[in-house]
Motif scaffolding. Sequence first.
Motif, PDB file in Angstrom:
ATOM      1  N   LEU A   1     108.395 -30.985 -34.854  1.00 53.08           N
ATOM      2  CA  LEU A   1     107.198 -30.700 -35.634  1.00 53.08           C
ATOM      3  C   LEU A   1     107.553 -30.889 -37.105  1.00 53.08           C
ATOM      4  CD1 LEU A   1     104.253 -29.652 -35.432  1.00 53.08           C
ATOM      5  CD2 LEU A   1     105.169 -27.345 -35.827  1.00 53.08           C
TER       6      LEU A   1
ATOM      7  N   ASN B   1     100.191 -25.096 -26.293  1.00 52.73           N
ATOM      8  CA  ASN B   1     100.581 -25.913 -27.438  1.00 52.73           C
ATOM      9  C   ASN B   1     102.025 -25.728 -27.883  1.00 52.73           C
ATOM     10  OD1 ASN B   1      98.050 -27.335 -28.156  1.00 52.73           O
ATOM     11  ND2 ASN B   1      97.263 -25.246 -28.348  1.00 52.73           N
TER      12      ASN B   1
ATOM     13  N   ARG C   1     108.001 -37.299 -30.930  1.00 52.14           N
ATOM     14  CA  ARG C   1     108.850 -37.172 -29.751  1.00 52.14           C
ATOM     15  C   ARG C   1     109.916 -38.265 -29.756  1.00 52.14           C
ATOM     16  NH1 ARG C   1     106.160 -36.958 -23.846  1.00 52.14           N
ATOM     17  NH2 ARG C   1     105.701 -39.155 -24.291  1.00 52.14           N
TER      18      ARG C   1
ATOM     19  N   TRP D   1     100.617 -39.790 -26.584  1.00 46.43           N
ATOM     20  CA  TRP D   1     101.848 -40.182 -27.253  1.00 46.43           C
ATOM     21  C   TRP D   1     101.865 -41.710 -27.368  1.00 46.43           C
ATOM     22  CZ3 TRP D   1     104.825 -36.833 -29.679  1.00 46.43           C
ATOM     23  CH2 TRP D   1     104.879 -35.503 -29.252  1.00 46.43           C
TER      24      TRP D   1
ATOM     25  N   PHE E   1     107.706 -23.571 -31.586  1.00 44.08           N
ATOM     26  CA  PHE E   1     108.643 -24.445 -32.291  1.00 44.08           C
ATOM     27  C   PHE E   1     109.598 -23.610 -33.149  1.00 44.08           C
ATOM     28  CE2 PHE E   1     105.143 -27.133 -31.204  1.00 44.08           C
ATOM     29  CZ  PHE E   1     105.693 -28.391 -30.986  1.00 44.08           C
TER      30      PHE E   1
ATOM     31  N   ARG F   1     103.446 -34.050 -34.797  1.00 41.64           N
ATOM     32  CA  ARG F   1     104.373 -33.953 -33.677  1.00 41.64           C
ATOM     33  C   ARG F   1     104.982 -35.322 -33.398  1.00 41.64           C
ATOM     34  NH1 ARG F   1     102.327 -29.530 -29.288  1.00 41.64           N
ATOM     35  NH2 ARG F   1     101.296 -28.130 -30.745  1.00 41.64           N
TER      36      ARG F   1
ATOM     37  N   VAL G   1     110.781 -32.763 -28.815  1.00 43.19           N
ATOM     38  CA  VAL G   1     109.580 -32.882 -29.649  1.00 43.19           C
ATOM     39  C   VAL G   1     109.838 -32.151 -30.965  1.00 43.19           C
ATOM     40  CG1 VAL G   1     107.121 -32.344 -29.868  1.00 43.19           C
ATOM     41  CG2 VAL G   1     108.063 -33.054 -27.658  1.00 43.19           C
TER      42      VAL G   1
ATOM     43  N   ARG H   1     111.740 -27.753 -33.792  1.00 42.28           N
ATOM     44  CA  ARG H   1     111.871 -28.400 -32.482  1.00 42.28           C
ATOM     45  C   ARG H   1     111.199 -27.542 -31.418  1.00 42.28           C
ATOM     46  NH1 ARG H   1     117.702 -30.165 -30.251  1.00 42.28           N
ATOM     47  NH2 ARG H   1     118.130 -27.990 -30.760  1.00 42.28           N
ATOM     48  N   LEU H   2     110.533 -28.203 -30.483  1.00 44.32           N
ATOM     49  CA  LEU H   2     109.849 -27.508 -29.397  1.00 44.32           C
ATOM     50  C   LEU H   2     110.851 -26.703 -28.569  1.00 44.32           C
ATOM     51  CD1 LEU H   2     107.135 -27.169 -27.814  1.00 44.32           C
ATOM     52  CD2 LEU H   2     107.891 -29.088 -26.405  1.00 44.32           C
TER      53      LEU H   2
END
Length: 236
Positions: free
Chosen positions: A218, A199, A225, A22, A202, A223, A216, A77-78
Amino acid sequence: MIDIPSRRHQHALQIFDRSGQWVEWQRIGQAGLKIGRVKDTPQHHALSTMAARHLKLSYEDGRLVAEDMGSLNGVYRLVTRPIPLDDGQRFRVGRWYVIEFHRVAEPRQTEPLVGEDGEEFCAADLPILGHLDFIGRDGRSGPRHILTKGREPTVLGRGGRPGCPVDVALPNDDWISGIHAQLRQDGEDFFLEDLRSRNGTFAQMLRPTPVEPNDVLLVGQLRLRVVAVSDPLAHL
């Protein structure tokens, strides 16, 4: 006299680069930030998977809000905890699979088929609670998986080895874990849960949605954050 800038940064976006790190990408000022297609770079090979106008970040009542700007790929979103799915909401697992959830409002009930001589056809209606549509490359619904289990979870994953029983096998994507995610009915809602996959899973953001630090997102195959940054003017 101190010259105080009119724009303060409360949040920043980090980008997940090709090396799996990141790195800070852009600061988000009080006026917000709009993100669209950027040419690929060796470090960030997915930048070209964004729409020209893809993601809008803005502040509403002091909270950072993310909004899709009408892109084909949407903003996801994660999933970090079980979340209820809206009818028609999409979620992504692995690198390529886009899955659209639909609930069935009322179970299908049919009258038995009876022959002219009074013979009744022997069968039963399968109680269907919902279905998962796999979206193809043309953006249309493809294969469909019927949801019948209710409170028992429906598990998605690569499977294929002992100890990894799955209901929906997704064997052709190495970004998918053996057991990756599951859906479970609780009351009137179906909940989506990630099963500690490598992984992540989402869920699509269907409307402007508040986001918090460490969320996080997508965007296409990219990706991002959200992180909080200290305000250098807070002490003034």
